[in-house]
Motif scaffolding. Structure first.
Motif, PDB file in Angstrom:
ATOM      1  N   ASN A  73     -13.599   7.980 -10.008  1.00  0.00           N
ATOM      2  CA  ASN A  73     -14.149   8.802  -8.935  1.00  0.00           C
ATOM      3  C   ASN A  73     -14.147   7.883  -7.656  1.00  0.00           C
ATOM      4  O   ASN A  73     -14.588   8.080  -6.743  1.00  0.00           O
ATOM      5  CB  ASN A  73     -15.664   9.062  -9.138  1.00  0.00           C
ATOM      6  N   ILE A  74     -13.160   6.920  -7.544  1.00  0.00           N
ATOM      7  CA  ILE A  74     -13.033   6.342  -6.201  1.00  0.00           C
ATOM      8  C   ILE A  74     -11.457   6.261  -5.949  1.00  0.00           C
ATOM      9  O   ILE A  74     -11.207   5.168  -5.527  1.00  0.00           O
ATOM     10  CB  ILE A  74     -13.668   4.892  -5.998  1.00  0.00           C
ATOM     11  N   LEU A  75     -10.857   7.423  -6.048  1.00  0.00           N
ATOM     12  CA  LEU A  75      -9.531   7.492  -5.766  1.00  0.00           C
ATOM     13  C   LEU A  75      -9.149   7.829  -4.257  1.00  0.00           C
ATOM     14  O   LEU A  75     -10.112   8.371  -3.779  1.00  0.00           O
ATOM     15  CB  LEU A  75      -8.818   8.654  -6.667  1.00  0.00           C
ATOM     16  N   PRO A  76      -7.942   7.518  -4.017  1.00  0.00           N
ATOM     17  CA  PRO A  76      -6.779   6.819  -4.333  1.00  0.00           C
ATOM     18  C   PRO A  76      -7.215   5.291  -4.540  1.00  0.00           C
ATOM     19  O   PRO A  76      -7.723   4.704  -3.659  1.00  0.00           O
ATOM     20  CB  PRO A  76      -5.666   7.075  -3.351  1.00  0.00           C
ATOM     21  N   LEU A  77      -6.710   4.921  -5.683  1.00  0.00           N
ATOM     22  CA  LEU A  77      -6.869   3.030  -5.766  1.00  0.00           C
ATOM     23  C   LEU A  77      -5.328   2.432  -5.283  1.00  0.00           C
ATOM     24  O   LEU A  77      -4.232   2.987  -5.577  1.00  0.00           O
ATOM     25  CB  LEU A  77      -7.092   2.864  -7.391  1.00  0.00           C
ATOM     26  N   VAL A  78      -5.516   1.091  -4.627  1.00  0.00           N
ATOM     27  CA  VAL A  78      -4.406   0.519  -4.429  1.00  0.00           C
ATOM     28  C   VAL A  78      -4.848  -0.764  -4.997  1.00  0.00           C
ATOM     29  O   VAL A  78      -5.667  -1.689  -4.812  1.00  0.00           O
ATOM     30  CB  VAL A  78      -4.267   0.249  -2.937  1.00  0.00           C
ATOM     31  N   VAL A  79      -3.774  -1.494  -6.066  1.00  0.00           N
ATOM     32  CA  VAL A  79      -4.126  -2.563  -6.768  1.00  0.00           C
ATOM     33  C   VAL A  79      -2.783  -3.458  -6.241  1.00  0.00           C
ATOM     34  O   VAL A  79      -1.562  -3.250  -6.034  1.00  0.00           O
ATOM     35  CB  VAL A  79      -3.966  -2.384  -8.253  1.00  0.00           C
ATOM     36  N   VAL A  80      -3.311  -4.751  -5.934  1.00  0.00           N
ATOM     37  CA  VAL A  80      -2.200  -5.812  -5.016  1.00  0.00           C
ATOM     38  C   VAL A  80      -2.187  -6.913  -6.187  1.00  0.00           C
ATOM     39  O   VAL A  80      -3.116  -7.548  -6.454  1.00  0.00           O
ATOM     40  CB  VAL A  80      -2.722  -6.311  -3.888  1.00  0.00           C
ATOM     41  N   TYR A  81      -0.941  -7.327  -6.714  1.00  0.00           N
ATOM     42  CA  TYR A  81      -0.526  -8.130  -7.466  1.00  0.00           C
ATOM     43  C   TYR A  81      -0.064  -9.341  -6.586  1.00  0.00           C
ATOM     44  O   TYR A  81       0.870  -9.162  -5.637  1.00  0.00           O
ATOM     45  CB  TYR A  81       0.344  -7.994  -8.597  1.00  0.00           C
ATOM     46  N   PRO A  82       0.076 -10.771  -7.137  1.00  0.00           N
ATOM     47  CA  PRO A  82      -0.581 -11.265  -8.222  1.00  0.00           C
ATOM     48  C   PRO A  82      -2.032 -11.421  -8.219  1.00  0.00           C
ATOM     49  O   PRO A  82      -2.621 -11.891  -9.405  1.00  0.00           O
ATOM     50  CB  PRO A  82       0.338 -12.426  -8.578  1.00  0.00           C
ATOM     51  N   GLU A  83      -2.618 -11.357  -7.075  1.00  0.00           N
ATOM     52  CA  GLU A  83      -4.200 -11.471  -7.295  1.00  0.00           C
ATOM     53  C   GLU A  83      -4.760 -10.334  -8.124  1.00  0.00           C
ATOM     54  O   GLU A  83      -6.065 -10.888  -8.497  1.00  0.00           O
ATOM     55  CB  GLU A  83      -4.783 -11.477  -5.976  1.00  0.00           C
ATOM     56  N   ALA A  84      -4.141  -9.154  -8.329  1.00  0.00           N
ATOM     57  CA  ALA A  84      -4.842  -8.335  -9.132  1.00  0.00           C
ATOM     58  C   ALA A  84      -6.145  -7.922  -8.516  1.00  0.00           C
ATOM     59  O   ALA A  84      -7.295  -7.558  -8.964  1.00  0.00           O
ATOM     60  CB  ALA A  84      -5.095  -8.670 -10.469  1.00  0.00           C
ATOM     61  N   VAL A  85      -6.153  -7.734  -7.230  1.00  0.00           N
ATOM     62  CA  VAL A  85      -7.278  -7.409  -6.608  1.00  0.00           C
ATOM     63  C   VAL A  85      -7.308  -5.625  -6.280  1.00  0.00           C
ATOM     64  O   VAL A  85      -6.030  -5.090  -5.949  1.00  0.00           O
ATOM     65  CB  VAL A  85      -7.306  -7.815  -4.825  1.00  0.00           C
ATOM     66  N   VAL A  86      -8.400  -4.813  -6.593  1.00  0.00           N
ATOM     67  CA  VAL A  86      -8.312  -3.504  -6.623  1.00  0.00           C
ATOM     68  C   VAL A  86      -9.158  -2.929  -5.445  1.00  0.00           C
ATOM     69  O   VAL A  86     -10.377  -3.197  -5.318  1.00  0.00           O
ATOM     70  CB  VAL A  86      -8.973  -2.989  -8.055  1.00  0.00           C
TER      71      VAL A  86
END
Length: 547
Positions: free
Chosen positions: A54-67
């Motif tokens: 319920n917190i969309l849209p999501l953006v995930v950044v690798y390699p830190e794996a921060v959401v």
């Protein structure tokens, strides 16, 4: 040739995310990456298995794996600039852990090698429009000033600052609350608060980030300080080359007057206060507080003899508190959150955070804000993302030209005032020049001494003559023409300069000499004994005959 990507961005593209603007986010990501020249380094892709978060849209950044989430298209440029370009996790866009599910929740808990910074000084820099006072106000701006004027006495303000343990961030580390207490107690009805924004240390630009990105925090802080010490007038002495910072401060002051945060009867009280800006003319010595005051008075920028100190005889011979930009930028947060909150950050002897500028042979150069007490090894490996390929850490110079040269054996020493003092080094203003095995200590010190002899105001003989003589000796050593007995001469000169120089310029000009001979004497002697530079940097004037 295939280009190795250093980062990947995943954007949720399930039907709900698309409805909320995921496609626009992808488009803005590609445009922003191109703007910062990152299009070949960062890959953008999508993922659909988000489990109806319920917190969309999501953006995930690798390699830190921060959401991050929920993310709007308008957030994208800021996210790219801060995280992908500057390497700083964007705290205010992070997805709340309790609202994440399954796999994404695990990713949020794993921050990898680049943990989020704890920001106080740079809390708003890059997050708000610095030309818009309303954005500052909606981000807790001027709340601390309102609290001070409506709920606190000057003495209680000083007490909070003193209990917080805040120490001057300009390099000396003098307790801020104690300085304010001295000015408050000084005789005289006219007093001044002066912001030292003459950031002249080579490689240091932390204050510039604050001035350009959050000018109102300095105005609010100076108003609080003025109320505490009993001043009705303040000056910002800014480095002349900081044109953008000057313009933004000038505009911020006009806005603050318009909104009633400067001028007469601020917040409907009897407190009156206003600020003036003065641009310096490029003299390094004017970073020293008494030379700065001389310059403000329209005189040649030369240090005064002390005592008396500015807290009793400062600007136009009136009691004056001179505080650094970074020091002042801590004040509103301390007032809003309390002394105990501030003491919970950093170390017991050096509470709070420190802003550093990182340069040199590392994979990340820029500005970071981290709690006091982190080690140099942590700064290099975590925040600077390690040494460049093929480089090994040899030394670091802290605090610009007047700072210490720290060898590899001290890289696990906590970076706080007390720990560095015990180790015989100084924290300085916060510049970190990271050098690898190809750096020649003699060449580095020669460059520093060249800077000092050029910037010496010439008022006192120990500094004027000492910087010239020490430079000449080190220059001869760099050419293979030095003598071993001259190393003792260097130390004798350093001792006299520190003892007899009128100000910190002549006193700290000796630090590189002592650090060089304390930690790297073998390398220095190699220049003399064999007439060669171990790193191959120095051009030897003559070859020494090998027996």
């Amino acid at each position: 040739m295939m280009i190795k990507k250093r980062a990947m961005i995943l954007v949720s593209n399930d039907p709900e995310s698309i409805r909320l603007g995921a496609n626009e986010i992808v488009q803005h990501l590609n445009e922003s990456l191109a703007t910062y020249g990152l299009q070949d380094e960062v890959d953008v892709s999508t993922v659909s298995d988000i489990n109806h978060s319920n917190i969309l849209p999501l953006v995930v950044v690798y390699p830190e794996a921060v959401v991050y989430g929920p993310v709007k298209a308008s957030d994208v440029r800021y996210l790219v600039e801060e995280h992908l370009y500057k390497g700083r996790v964007v705290d205010d866009l992070l997805a709340p852990p309790k609202m994440l599910t399954g796999q994404i929740g695990w990713l949020r808990g794993h921050k990898g090698y680049n943990p989020a910074e704890q920001r106080i000084v740079l809390e708003r820099a890059g997050r708000i429009d610095p030309d818009n006072i309303e954005e500052y106000i909606t981000s807790n701006g001027y709340d601390a000033l309102g609290k001070v004027l409506s709920e606190m006495t000057p003495e209680s303000v000083i007490d909070v600052v003193e209990k917080s343990g805040l120490q001057g961030r300009g390099g000396a580390g003098f307790p801020t609350g104690r300085k304010w207490k001295f000015v408050r107690a000084a005789q005289g009805s006219k007093k001044y608060i002066v912001c030292n924004a003459d950031e002249s240390e080579p490689g240091t630009f932390k204050d510039r980030i604050v001035l350009e990105g959050d000018p109102h925090v300095i105005i609010e802080s100076m108003a609080i300080a003025a109320y505490a010490i009993g001043a009705d007038e303040g000056y910002i002495y800014i480095r002349g080359e900081y044109g953008l910072a000057y313009r933004r401060l000038e505009k911020a002051i006009l806005q603050a007057r318009e909104f009633g945060f400067l001028g007469n009867n601020i917040f409907g009280t009897e407190f009156n206060f206003d600020i003036h800006i003065h641009a310096g003319a490029g003299a390094y010595v004017c970073g020293e507080e008494t030379a700065l005051l001389e310059s403000l008075e329209g005189k040649r920028g030369e240090p005064r003899s002390r005592p008396p100190y500015p807290v009793t005889k400062g600007l136009w011979n009136k009691p004056t508190s001179v505080n650094n930009v970074e020091t002042l930028a801590n004040i509103p947060a301390i007032i809003r959150n309390g002394a105990e909150w501030y003491r919970s950050i950093g170390t017991p002897s050096s509470p709070g955070t420190k802003v550093y500028t990182i340069m040199g042979n590392v994979n990340f150069s820029g500005v970071i804000e981290v709690p006091m007490g982190v080690t140099l090894r942590e700064v290099i490996n975590i925040y600077a993302k390690g040494m460049k390929p093929g480089s090994t850490f040899k030394l670091a110079q802290t605090g610009g030209s007047s700072g210490s040269i720290i060898p590899a054996v001290l890289q696990d020493t906590p970076m706080d005032f007390e720990s560095f003092r015990k180790a015989g080094v100084s924290l300085g203003s916060g510049a970190l020049l990271i050098c690898d095995q190809n750096t020649c200590i003699v060449d580095l010190v020669k460059v520093l001494l060249q800077f000092f002899r050029f910037e010496s105001c010439g008022k006192c003989t120990p500094c004027r003559v000492g910087t010239q003589r020490t430079y000449e000796i080190v220059e001869r050593i760099s050419k293979g023409q030095g003598k071993l007995e001259e190393l003792d001469t260097l130390l004798d000169l350093a001792n006299e300069m520190e003892r007899a120089s009128n100000c910190g310029l002549g006193q700290t000009a000796t630090v590189p000499i002592r650090d060089m001979l304390k930690h790297f004497r073998t390398e220095v002697e190699a220049h003399i004994r064999s007439g060669s530079c171990p790193t191959g940097v120095c051009e030897m004037a003559q070859e020494v005959e090998k027996v």
